[in-house]
Design an enzyme around this catalytic site. Structure first.
Site, PDB file in Angstrom:
ATOM      1  N   ARG A  57       0.831  -1.213   0.000  1.00 12.03           N
ATOM      2  CA  ARG A  57       0.000   0.000   0.000  1.00 12.03           C
ATOM      3  C   ARG A  57       0.866   1.264   0.000  1.00 12.03           C
ATOM      4  O   ARG A  57       0.397   2.344  -0.359  1.00 12.03           O
ATOM      5  CB  ARG A  57      -0.970  -0.021   1.197  1.00 12.03           C
ATOM      6  CG  ARG A  57      -1.885   1.171   1.308  1.00 12.03           C
ATOM      7  CD  ARG A  57      -3.206   0.865   2.010  1.00 12.03           C
ATOM      8  NE  ARG A  57      -3.034   0.143   3.258  1.00 12.03           N
ATOM      9  CZ  ARG A  57      -2.629   0.681   4.413  1.00 12.03           C
ATOM     10  NH1 ARG A  57      -2.332   1.962   4.482  1.00 12.03           N
ATOM     11  NH2 ARG A  57      -2.508  -0.061   5.484  1.00 12.03           N
ATOM     12  N   TYR A 110     -13.451  15.969 -17.831  1.00 11.88           N
ATOM     13  CA  TYR A 110     -13.794  14.550 -17.852  1.00 11.88           C
ATOM     14  C   TYR A 110     -14.939  14.310 -16.853  1.00 11.88           C
ATOM     15  O   TYR A 110     -14.921  14.861 -15.744  1.00 11.88           O
ATOM     16  CB  TYR A 110     -12.558  13.727 -17.472  1.00 11.88           C
ATOM     17  CG  TYR A 110     -12.854  12.252 -17.379  1.00 11.88           C
ATOM     18  CD1 TYR A 110     -13.061  11.499 -18.523  1.00 11.88           C
ATOM     19  CD2 TYR A 110     -12.962  11.618 -16.145  1.00 11.88           C
ATOM     20  CE1 TYR A 110     -13.357  10.156 -18.444  1.00 11.88           C
ATOM     21  CE2 TYR A 110     -13.249  10.261 -16.058  1.00 11.88           C
ATOM     22  CZ  TYR A 110     -13.453   9.542 -17.220  1.00 11.88           C
ATOM     23  OH  TYR A 110     -13.747   8.210 -17.133  1.00 11.88           O
ATOM     24  N   ASP A 182      -4.593  17.301 -16.201  1.00  8.12           N
ATOM     25  CA  ASP A 182      -4.874  15.945 -16.685  1.00  8.12           C
ATOM     26  C   ASP A 182      -4.327  15.839 -18.105  1.00  8.12           C
ATOM     27  O   ASP A 182      -4.828  16.492 -19.025  1.00  8.12           O
ATOM     28  CB  ASP A 182      -6.391  15.693 -16.650  1.00  8.12           C
ATOM     29  CG  ASP A 182      -6.763  14.260 -17.017  1.00  8.12           C
ATOM     30  OD1 ASP A 182      -6.020  13.630 -17.800  1.00  8.12           O
ATOM     31  OD2 ASP A 182      -7.810  13.783 -16.537  1.00  8.12           O
ATOM     32  N   LYS A 207      -5.631   4.423 -20.468  1.00  8.53           N
ATOM     33  CA  LYS A 207      -5.771   4.857 -21.858  1.00  8.53           C
ATOM     34  C   LYS A 207      -4.466   4.628 -22.625  1.00  8.53           C
ATOM     35  O   LYS A 207      -4.025   3.504 -22.735  1.00  8.53           O
ATOM     36  CB  LYS A 207      -6.217   6.320 -21.886  1.00  8.53           C
ATOM     37  CG  LYS A 207      -7.345   6.640 -20.889  1.00  8.53           C
ATOM     38  CD  LYS A 207      -8.660   5.966 -21.206  1.00  8.53           C
ATOM     39  CE  LYS A 207      -9.670   6.028 -20.079  1.00  8.53           C
ATOM     40  NZ  LYS A 207      -9.988   7.356 -19.563  1.00  8.53           N
TER      41      LYS A 207
HETATM   42  C1  LIG Z   1     -10.583   7.866 -18.398  1.00  7.68           C
HETATM   43  C2  LIG Z   1     -10.186   9.203 -17.911  1.00  7.68           C
HETATM   44  C3  LIG Z   1     -10.079   9.463 -16.531  1.00  7.68           C
HETATM   45  C4  LIG Z   1     -10.424   8.436 -15.486  1.00  7.68           C
HETATM   46  O1  LIG Z   1      -9.566   7.347 -15.544  1.00  7.68           O
HETATM   47  P1  LIG Z   1      -9.971   5.855 -15.049  1.00  7.68           P
HETATM   48  O2  LIG Z   1      -8.726   5.096 -15.292  1.00  7.68           O
HETATM   49  O3  LIG Z   1     -11.147   5.438 -15.890  1.00  7.68           O
HETATM   50  O4  LIG Z   1     -10.330   5.982 -13.603  1.00  7.68           O
HETATM   51  C5  LIG Z   1      -9.662  10.736 -16.145  1.00  7.68           C
HETATM   52  N1  LIG Z   1      -9.396  11.692 -17.040  1.00  7.68           N
HETATM   53  C6  LIG Z   1      -9.492  11.474 -18.378  1.00  7.68           C
HETATM   54  C7  LIG Z   1      -9.189  12.581 -19.314  1.00  7.68           C
HETATM   55  C8  LIG Z   1      -9.896  10.236 -18.854  1.00  7.68           C
HETATM   56  O5  LIG Z   1     -10.007  10.023 -20.161  1.00  7.68           O
END
Ligand SMILES: *Cc1c(COP(=O)(O)O)cnc(C)c1O
Length: 390
Positions: A57, A110, A182, A207
């Protein structure tokens, strides 16, 4: 161990020492914790983000390998991997914000992040002001004594608006406010927000970074090791840690990230350009097209324009739904960043809970289709899209 009985020997298995050579691939340290010879070292490890490995953790060697790799690609001082993108984002927000704080976020966010900010406002006594992603004057006007952070996305979904990171991050810094970016859609191949003055970069590694649709993960990268330490301490309490196997899969994906991004962007270019010339399409939202509001900024800021874009069908909602039913090669699926091309209809899926006003704020039309271009041959993709347009 030969002095012990079989029951004991079965528990205390021998481990070969790896000496004189080293593994080519990062091993998966599938171990919940670590044993120490020195009790003092064990105590010290528990409170130090750079200390010895002690408990999963807190961190783990395979997770650390991922943190070091992504931190290096983003030009950061240190990183913190998490169980999902939302896990990384929420760890950062909850570690840095407290009741009474004000945050400034760009207008289009998002969905999961927008929902979490609503929670922070509704249940944790914070306030939020939304500003355009490219307007430092609006940022300056929104700031208050209790403003703690500015939250931006390098490339937004589904309009692919590009944030003016140099101007926004410099303004935040001048105002004494942290900036969190982000960078999921851009990846460090297209943009490294820390180089433009951001304090923290967050990713959904689900992603592009992992890239093969087999991982749920996230990571936060920090310019300042002290800020990393602060968030790391909070994360050990929150329990948002990444685990070794998904970190290993992500590391494996990272090795081909630049190659994949090149093809994702080239395929998006190919499709967006052809869609823009198609009579059934009323608009294409890809920042590589001169008609896009972010075109000039994107051309300055990014070496390529990203693999995700959207387009509006002149036939509205019915045309959007018909398109979804007609694609054969492109997959009807949420998310993005995998090697396979995906399509979705935001108005009935990702943005279905928004009312008309919110849809308009996000720029989502009823006939909008989002495409996350994969790495297939572009002509095969175009043939599929063209037949689905009818
Ligand atoms: C998918 C996504 C998230 C969230 O990510 P998860 O891995 O699904 O929790 C946050 N920001 C953006 C821009 C995303 O495309």
């Amino acid at each position: 161990m030969t002095e012990f009985r079989p029951e004991t020997r079965a528990v205390h298995l021998p481990q070969p020492a790896v000496e004189g050579s080293r593994p080519l691939g990062m091993p998966i340290y599938q171990s919940a914790g670590f044993a120490f010879d020195d009790p003092e070292m064990m105590g010290a490890a528990m409170g130090d983000p750079d200390g010895a490995f002690v408990y999963g953790r807190y961190t783990n060697p395979t997770v650390r390998a991922l943190e070091t790799a992504v931190s290096g690609l983003e030009g950061g001082a240190a990183a913190l991997a998490a169980a999902s993108g939302m896990g990384a984002i929420n760890t950062v927000l909850l570690a840095l914000l407290k009741p009474g704080d004000h945050l400034i976020a760009q207008r289009s966010l998002y969905g999961g992040t927008a929902a979490m900010i609503n929670e922070l406002v509704g249940r944790f006594g914070m306030t939020v002001t939304h500003v355009p992603e490219n307007d430092p004057d609006a940022l300056r006007a929104a700031v208050r004594p209790e403003t703690r952070l500015v939250y931006l996305e390098t490339i937004s979904n589904p309009m692919a608006l590009v944030a003016d990171l140099p101007a926004m991050c410099a303004t935040a810094r001048e105002l004494g406010v942290l900036s969190v970016v982000d960078n999921t859609f851009a990846t460090p191949v297209l943009c490294r927000p820390l180089e433009h003055g951001a304090d923290v970069v967050v990713h959904s590694t689900t992603k592009y970074l992992s890239g093969h649709s087999d991982v749920i993960g996230g990571i936060a990268v920090f310019a300042d090791p002290e800020l990393h330490g602060k968030v790391w301490h909070f994360a050990t309490e929150l329990g948002s840690a990444a685990e070794p196997f998904t970190s290993w899969l992500t590391l494996r994906g990272l090795q081909t990230l630049p190659l994949r991004m090149e093809r994702h962007c080239a395929n998006a270019d190919f499709l967006a350009t052809r869609l823009a010339a198609h009579p059934a399409v009323s608009a294409v939202h890809w920042p590589g097209l001169p008609s896009h509001p972010s075109y000039e900024l994107a051309a300055k800021l990014l070496p390529a324009f990203g693999g995700v874009f959207s387009f509006d069908l002149a036939g509205g909602r019915a045309a959007g739904e018909a398109f979804m039913k007609s694609v054969r090669l492109a997959l009807l699926a949420p998310s993005l960043g995998g090697v396979e091309t995906r399509v979705m209809h935001p108005a009935t899926t990702s943005h279905r809970t928004l009312d008309a006003e919110e849809l308009a704020r996000h720029g989502v039309g009823e006939g909008m289709v989002r495409i996350a271009a994969g790495i297939e041959h572009p002509e095969d993709l175009w043939a599929d899209v063209a037949q689905a347009l009818g």
